[in-house]
Design a protein around this motif. Structure first.
Motif, PDB file in Angstrom:
ATOM      1  N   LYS A  62       0.828  -1.212   0.000  1.00  0.00           N
ATOM      2  CA  LYS A  62       0.000   0.000   0.000  1.00  0.00           C
ATOM      3  C   LYS A  62       0.860   1.259   0.000  1.00  0.00           C
ATOM      4  CE  LYS A  62      -3.654   0.231   2.708  1.00  0.00           C
ATOM      5  NZ  LYS A  62      -4.870   0.417   1.898  1.00  0.00           N
ATOM      6  N   LEU A  63       2.118   1.112   0.396  1.00  0.00           N
ATOM      7  CA  LEU A  63       3.041   2.248   0.433  1.00  0.00           C
ATOM      8  C   LEU A  63       3.954   2.282  -0.784  1.00  0.00           C
ATOM      9  CD1 LEU A  63       4.024   2.057   4.215  1.00  0.00           C
ATOM     10  CD2 LEU A  63       2.404   3.632   3.146  1.00  0.00           C
ATOM     11  N   GLY A  64       3.711   1.369  -1.739  1.00  0.00           N
ATOM     12  CA  GLY A  64       4.465   1.394  -2.982  1.00  0.00           C
ATOM     13  C   GLY A  64       5.726   0.544  -3.001  1.00  0.00           C
ATOM     14  N   PHE A  65       5.898  -0.335  -2.004  1.00  0.00           N
ATOM     15  CA  PHE A  65       7.089  -1.193  -1.953  1.00  0.00           C
ATOM     16  C   PHE A  65       6.760  -2.587  -2.460  1.00  0.00           C
ATOM     17  CE2 PHE A  65       8.072   2.157   1.008  1.00  0.00           C
ATOM     18  CZ  PHE A  65       9.439   2.355   0.855  1.00  0.00           C
ATOM     19  N   THR A  66       7.788  -3.301  -2.919  1.00  0.00           N
ATOM     20  CA  THR A  66       7.625  -4.654  -3.445  1.00  0.00           C
ATOM     21  C   THR A  66       8.665  -5.578  -2.840  1.00  0.00           C
ATOM     22  OG1 THR A  66       6.795  -3.819  -5.569  1.00  0.00           O
ATOM     23  CG2 THR A  66       7.620  -6.085  -5.529  1.00  0.00           C
ATOM     24  N   TYR A  67       8.212  -6.784  -2.458  1.00  0.00           N
ATOM     25  CA  TYR A  67       9.145  -7.842  -2.049  1.00  0.00           C
ATOM     26  C   TYR A  67       9.621  -8.570  -3.303  1.00  0.00           C
ATOM     27  CZ  TYR A  67       7.634  -7.474   2.842  1.00  0.00           C
ATOM     28  OH  TYR A  67       7.368  -7.036   4.116  1.00  0.00           O
ATOM     29  N   VAL A 110      15.260 -12.192   0.314  1.00  0.00           N
ATOM     30  CA  VAL A 110      14.083 -11.391  -0.032  1.00  0.00           C
ATOM     31  C   VAL A 110      14.423  -9.930   0.237  1.00  0.00           C
ATOM     32  CG1 VAL A 110      11.647 -10.932   0.410  1.00  0.00           C
ATOM     33  CG2 VAL A 110      12.526 -13.276   0.595  1.00  0.00           C
ATOM     34  N   PHE A 111      14.215  -9.102  -0.778  1.00  0.00           N
ATOM     35  CA  PHE A 111      14.514  -7.675  -0.664  1.00  0.00           C
ATOM     36  C   PHE A 111      13.221  -6.865  -0.752  1.00  0.00           C
ATOM     37  CE2 PHE A 111      18.423  -9.546  -2.280  1.00  0.00           C
ATOM     38  CZ  PHE A 111      19.374  -8.964  -1.470  1.00  0.00           C
ATOM     39  N   LEU A 112      13.223  -5.747  -0.068  1.00  0.00           N
ATOM     40  CA  LEU A 112      12.091  -4.822  -0.103  1.00  0.00           C
ATOM     41  C   LEU A 112      12.559  -3.530  -0.760  1.00  0.00           C
ATOM     42  CD1 LEU A 112       9.161  -4.225   0.780  1.00  0.00           C
ATOM     43  CD2 LEU A 112      10.111  -3.310   2.910  1.00  0.00           C
ATOM     44  N   THR A 113      11.990  -3.221  -1.935  1.00  0.00           N
ATOM     45  CA  THR A 113      12.461  -2.060  -2.685  1.00  0.00           C
ATOM     46  C   THR A 113      11.280  -1.226  -3.192  1.00  0.00           C
ATOM     47  OG1 THR A 113      12.566  -3.379  -4.726  1.00  0.00           O
ATOM     48  CG2 THR A 113      14.598  -3.163  -3.446  1.00  0.00           C
ATOM     49  N   LYS A 114      11.585   0.013  -3.516  1.00  0.00           N
ATOM     50  CA  LYS A 114      10.577   0.978  -3.950  1.00  0.00           C
ATOM     51  C   LYS A 114      10.252   0.836  -5.436  1.00  0.00           C
ATOM     52  CE  LYS A 114       8.137   4.672  -2.670  1.00  0.00           C
ATOM     53  NZ  LYS A 114       7.119   4.637  -1.609  1.00  0.00           N
ATOM     54  N   ASN A 115      11.234   0.432  -6.230  1.00  0.00           N
ATOM     55  CA  ASN A 115      10.997   0.318  -7.671  1.00  0.00           C
ATOM     56  C   ASN A 115      11.967  -0.672  -8.296  1.00  0.00           C
ATOM     57  OD1 ASN A 115      13.499   1.815  -8.305  1.00  0.00           O
ATOM     58  ND2 ASN A 115      12.358   3.570  -7.490  1.00  0.00           N
ATOM     59  N   ILE A 116      11.760  -0.972  -9.568  1.00  0.00           N
ATOM     60  CA  ILE A 116      12.567  -1.986 -10.251  1.00  0.00           C
ATOM     61  C   ILE A 116      14.024  -1.547 -10.405  1.00  0.00           C
ATOM     62  CG2 ILE A 116      12.050  -1.166 -12.597  1.00  0.00           C
ATOM     63  CD1 ILE A 116      11.879  -4.167 -13.380  1.00  0.00           C
ATOM     64  N   SER A 120      17.159  -3.652  -9.315  1.00  0.00           N
ATOM     65  CA  SER A 120      18.148  -3.976 -10.346  1.00  0.00           C
ATOM     66  C   SER A 120      19.560  -3.655  -9.889  1.00  0.00           C
ATOM     67  CB  SER A 120      17.828  -3.205 -11.629  1.00  0.00           C
ATOM     68  OG  SER A 120      18.795  -3.437 -12.609  1.00  0.00           O
ATOM     69  N   GLU A 121      19.726  -2.530  -9.197  1.00  0.00           N
ATOM     70  CA  GLU A 121      21.043  -2.142  -8.705  1.00  0.00           C
ATOM     71  C   GLU A 121      21.555  -3.144  -7.667  1.00  0.00           C
ATOM     72  OE1 GLU A 121      24.559  -0.167  -8.211  1.00  0.00           O
ATOM     73  OE2 GLU A 121      23.032   0.121  -9.765  1.00  0.00           O
ATOM     74  N   ILE A 122      20.679  -3.585  -6.766  1.00  0.00           N
ATOM     75  CA  ILE A 122      21.058  -4.585  -5.761  1.00  0.00           C
ATOM     76  C   ILE A 122      21.458  -5.892  -6.441  1.00  0.00           C
ATOM     77  CG2 ILE A 122      20.172  -6.028  -3.876  1.00  0.00           C
ATOM     78  CD1 ILE A 122      18.321  -3.633  -3.171  1.00  0.00           C
ATOM     79  N   TYR A 123      20.640  -6.320  -7.389  1.00  0.00           N
ATOM     80  CA  TYR A 123      20.887  -7.581  -8.088  1.00  0.00           C
ATOM     81  C   TYR A 123      22.211  -7.547  -8.837  1.00  0.00           C
ATOM     82  CZ  TYR A 123      19.864 -11.589 -11.128  1.00  0.00           C
ATOM     83  OH  TYR A 123      19.912 -12.786 -11.792  1.00  0.00           O
ATOM     84  N   SER A 140      12.277 -13.237  -8.578  1.00  0.00           N
ATOM     85  CA  SER A 140      10.825 -13.267  -8.677  1.00  0.00           C
ATOM     86  C   SER A 140      10.190 -12.223  -7.766  1.00  0.00           C
ATOM     87  CB  SER A 140      10.308 -14.664  -8.294  1.00  0.00           C
ATOM     88  OG  SER A 140       8.899 -14.687  -8.283  1.00  0.00           O
ATOM     89  N   PRO A 141       9.592 -11.170  -8.340  1.00  0.00           N
ATOM     90  CA  PRO A 141       8.840 -10.214  -7.526  1.00  0.00           C
ATOM     91  C   PRO A 141       7.568 -10.868  -6.979  1.00  0.00           C
ATOM     92  CG  PRO A 141       9.367  -9.317  -9.706  1.00  0.00           C
ATOM     93  CD  PRO A 141       9.625 -10.788  -9.761  1.00  0.00           C
ATOM     94  N   ALA A 142       7.224 -10.543  -5.744  1.00  0.00           N
ATOM     95  CA  ALA A 142       5.998 -11.057  -5.133  1.00  0.00           C
ATOM     96  C   ALA A 142       4.872 -10.060  -5.371  1.00  0.00           C
ATOM     97  CB  ALA A 142       6.201 -11.274  -3.645  1.00  0.00           C
TER      98      ALA A 142
END
Length: 317
Positions: A62-67, A110-116, A120-123, A140-142
């Protein structure tokens, strides 16, 4: 060495799973024990490491983050290099969960990030540093998480759950709400008075805001981390690749998974696997029985599946 819980401890743990912020007095009324007895038993469960930690479930979607889940298999990785890699991962600020397993994958994060771009930078940093050791990998994004209580260790009944999901529009909170959420993530059992001093609001206003955040499903719950090993359970992941899939069939499949008393997590994702499930089992025979029953129920839906035994969790929540 495993520990057996008596009925009183099970009742207390079940209440803590429903809301770990509720007072000892409230728990006592619900389980038929005095406040002092509940407090003593909780402290003993913490001392024995049955209760490992406490955490707040935030609906980050709901806050715009993705696992995003990242899986690896390695070769030629020495113990020293492996330890350094674990330390490197644990130092990453976006890391939410990290574990090692046997089976389909040896290592998962599992990472929690704001955008792709952030993910991508972490990966890329991981690949640049450890590519010479990586045999296989997947990302795999959840898109939806079903998080269940730990009722498998209490009374064996069907578990309740909360769902982490959002919509296409990010919902915004004001600075005070975000500070309250941050404080509750860092210290789930923080007292209202202390929290009010942190965010510079009155205790009454803080309590009111927390109630609203729960009502609006930004905060989904307050729970604790159970030490499954000490209770004689193994932590297993099952990864399903589905076929002939429709929305209705997916919902039916997930509803069936929810009915399994050992279920702990269901993740709907994008990538190689359609559904990832996490179970707590007391034997490989029990795991085999669960998988066999799922296959018998959905013979035309399951193309294939893989599994992994998670033997070490380096970071959780």
């Amino acid at each position: 060495m495993t520990i057996k819980l008596d009925i009183k401890d099970k009742k207390i743990l079940q209440q803590l799973d429903k809301n770990s912020r509720q007072s000892f007095a409230k728990i006592g009324k619900k389980v038929g024990l005095s406040k002092n007895v509940v407090q003593y038993r909780v402290k003993e469960l913490e001392r024995k490491n049955v209760i490992q930690s406490y955490y707040t479930i935030i609906n980050v979607a709901k806050l715009g983050f993705t696992y995003t889940r990242v899986y690896f298999n390695f070769h030629s990785l020495t113990k020293e290099n492996y330890k350094q890699m674990v330390d490197d991962f644990k130092a990453m600020p976006n890391l939410n969960w990290l574990g090692a397993g046997e089976g389909e994958w040896e290592f998962a994060a599992v990472f929690l990030t704001k955008n792709i771009n952030e993910m991508s930078e972490i990966y890329r940093q991981i690949i640049d540093k450890y590519s010479k050791y990586i045999v296989d990998k997947d990302i795999s994004p959840a898109i939806r998480l079903h998080i269940f209580d730990q009722n498998y260790a209490y009374f064996g009944k069907e578990s309740s759950f909360v769902v982490v999901s959002g919509n296409s529009e990010i919902e915004k909170l004001d600075e005070k709400d975000l500070k309250i959420i941050e404080a509750l993530q860092q210290s789930p059992k923080i007292k209202i008075l202390e929290l009010s001093q942190k965010v510079h609001l009155t205790p009454k206003i803080v309590s009111s805001r927390i109630k609203r955040l729960i009502l609006e499903k930004f905060i989904l719950g307050f729970r604790y981390q159970l030490n499954h090993k000490i209770l004689g359970y193994d932590y297993c992941h099952i990864y399903f690749v589905l076929q002939n899939l429709t929305k209705q069939k997916r919902l039916h499949f997930i509803e069936y998974l929810k009915s399994i008393k050992n279920i702990f997590y269901i993740t709907e994702g994008l990538g190689k696997y359609d559904i990832e499930c996490e179970f707590m089992v007391q034997s490989q025979n029990e795991l085999h029985s669960i998988i066999s029953n799922i296959e018998d129920k959905f013979p035309d839906l399951i193309r294939t599946y893989k599994s992994a035994l998670i033997y070490e969790v380096y970071k959780a929540f």
